[in-house]
Write an enzyme that holds these catalytic residues in place. Structure first.
Site, PDB file in Angstrom:
ATOM      1  N   TYR A  62       1.280  -1.214   0.079  1.00 10.31           N
ATOM      2  CA  TYR A  62       0.273  -0.108  -0.211  1.00 10.31           C
ATOM      3  C   TYR A  62       0.659   1.514   0.022  1.00 10.31           C
ATOM      4  CZ  TYR A  62      -5.397  -0.338   0.253  1.00 10.31           C
ATOM      5  OH  TYR A  62      -5.763  -1.624  -0.056  1.00 10.31           O
ATOM      6  N   GLU A  71      -0.532   5.253   0.149  1.00  4.76           N
ATOM      7  CA  GLU A  71      -1.144   5.830  -0.249  1.00  4.76           C
ATOM      8  C   GLU A  71      -1.137   6.751  -0.259  1.00  4.76           C
ATOM      9  OE1 GLU A  71      -5.396   5.099   2.117  1.00  4.76           O
ATOM     10  OE2 GLU A  71      -5.398   3.857   0.654  1.00  4.76           O
ATOM     11  N   ARG A  74      -2.177  -1.267 -18.788  1.00  2.00           N
ATOM     12  CA  ARG A  74      -3.483  -0.128 -18.688  1.00  2.00           C
ATOM     13  C   ARG A  74      -3.242   0.785 -17.323  1.00  2.00           C
ATOM     14  NH1 ARG A  74      -6.133  -3.259 -22.186  1.00  2.00           N
ATOM     15  NH2 ARG A  74      -7.827  -1.980 -21.643  1.00  2.00           N
TER      16      ARG A  74
END
Ligand code: DSN
Length: 416
Positions: A51, A53, A232
């Protein structure tokens, strides 16, 4: 892939089948490409475990020092590639990049003026079926029905009438060059901000084959997986004055944790796009597109707007009494993948359509050039002229497979 084969043979088998389909078929979907082995490699790494963030230097999780370095490299390379002042590389997709721009500069019910879906626009540009069409008051411009190209005088008149807060330009199915400066000037005249979505053409813009909106419109968004040939995902570029509001809109406004394995792959893609080889690749995409388009015209098919300036052309099948849906299915049987697409003045539903969209980024990556494009154009014409003749379609499929096997997706990976 051996541990996947042992642990989950069902998924392994389906991936292999898709690999074979990609290897043996001609992918002419204008929004697709074949990424470099190195881009895939970066995506399949331990970066997916973490993670991160927040942004470099300001994360909400410990242990992000290498993620910070990776994201900084991705941002710097993207800025260099397009000459941007600020880049955000976290959007998971082009639609999310667009939605983050709306969040950063609009309030619910504010006005957007954008290109309609039937005239080549995109769902996330305010289509009623999309969140953007439900939360904002959207008006649409289209192409001029005689020329089938954008008429900036008419768009300006509409902008003066509508008085939008944001003008959106950029398209998913528009074969001609877009004048981003004209859009930016119209927006400035009516006191609106402007956003260019260059998802389809970003590879052409950074290679100098299409004018670039970066530094011209207020915001530029793109996907990274179309002509740009990366993983993508999405990106946003803007001036320094909008950097803070854009970053806040992406996180925490729209998204949680960034996909750091994808951001690393984006960085690899931007490195590749900075090379001269990539510029040559982009030039060949356009040459191939023009060759395919003119071959179809020579076979008496009508092209929307009479040709192409970019990586795609739109075939109008209404005078042939074939729907886009039928054409897509028949070509699919021949190993040629295209997508049905609405055309200006469309009479049929978006599921049926009167046209097909044909693009060259993927076959160009595989090394195909003008000769192959002439051959492919003749095959498309042959299938569409013999749409009920399964023998002809089977013959074409054999020839398609033979051509594709000469141009492997990844020469160093065992195909099939
Ligand atoms: N779905 C993409 C395309 O094919 O154009 C746009 O998001």
């Amino acid at each position: 892939m051996s541990s996947l084969a042992l642990f989950d043979p069902e998924i392994f088998d389906l991936i292999n089948k898709e690999h074979k389909r990609q290897v043996e078929g001609l992918e002419l979907i204008a929004s697709e490409n074949v990424v470099a082995r190195e881009v895939m490699e970066a995506m399949g790494t331990i970066l997916t475990n973490k993670y991160a963030e927040g942004y470099p230097g300001k994360r909400y999780y410990g242990g992000c020092e290498f993620h910070d370095a990776i994201e900084n490299i991705a941002r710097d390379r993207l800025c260099k590639l397009f000459g941007a002042e600020h880049a955000n590389v976290q959007p998971h997709s082009g639609s999310q990049a667009n939605e983050a721009v709306y969040l950063s500069c609009l309030k619910p019910k504010d006005k957007i003026l954008s290109q309609s879906l039937n005239n080549g626009g995109h769902l996330s540009h305010g289509d009623p079926a999309n969140m953007s069409g439900k939360f904002f008051d959207v008006s649409f411009y289209g192409v001029d029905y005689d020329t089938e190209v954008l008429d900036y005088g008419t768009i300006e008149e509409l902008a003066r009438k509508v008085k939008p807060n944001l003008i959106v330009c950029g398209a998913s199915a528009y074969p001609r060059e877009i004048d981003f400066k004209a859009f930016a000037e119209i927006a400035e005249d009516v006191g609106a901000k402007s956003m260019a979505d260059i998802a389809h053409i970003s590879g052409l813009c950074c290679a100098g084959l299409h004018n670039s909106p970066v530094g011209v419109t207020t915001y530029t968004t793109s996907t990274t997986h179309k002509t740009l040939r990366g993983p993508r995902g999405g990106v946003i570029m803007c001036g320094k004055e909008s950097a803070n509001s854009i970053d806040k809109a992406v996180f925490p406004g729209m998204q949680g944790g960034p996909l750091m394995h994808v951001i690393a792959a984006k960085a690899v893609c931007f490195r590749e796009a900075l090379t001269d080889d990539y510029k040559e690749y982009a030039r060949q995409i356009v040459k191939n597109s023009r060759t395919l388009a003119s071959t179809l015209e020579d076979n008496n098919f009508r092209l929307v707007s009479g040709g192409t300036d970019n990586h795609l052309c739109l075939l109008d099948l209404s005078d042939k009494n074939i729907s886009g849906q039928r054409a897509e299915t028949a070509l699919g049987k021949a190993g040629i993948t295209v997508n049905k697409n609405t055309i200006p003045r469309e009479d049929l539903t978006p599921f049926e359509t009167s046209g097909i969209r044909i693009g060259t980024p993927t076959i160009t990556t595989r090394g195909m050039k003008e000769d192959e494009c002439r051959q492919i154009g003749d095959w498309i014409a042959k299938v569409l002229k013999n749409i009920d003749n399964n023998n002809v379609i089977s013959e074409v499929k054999k020839e398609v497979t033979a051509l594709c096997l000469k141009y492997p997706l990844y020469p160093e990976i065992r195909d099939i």
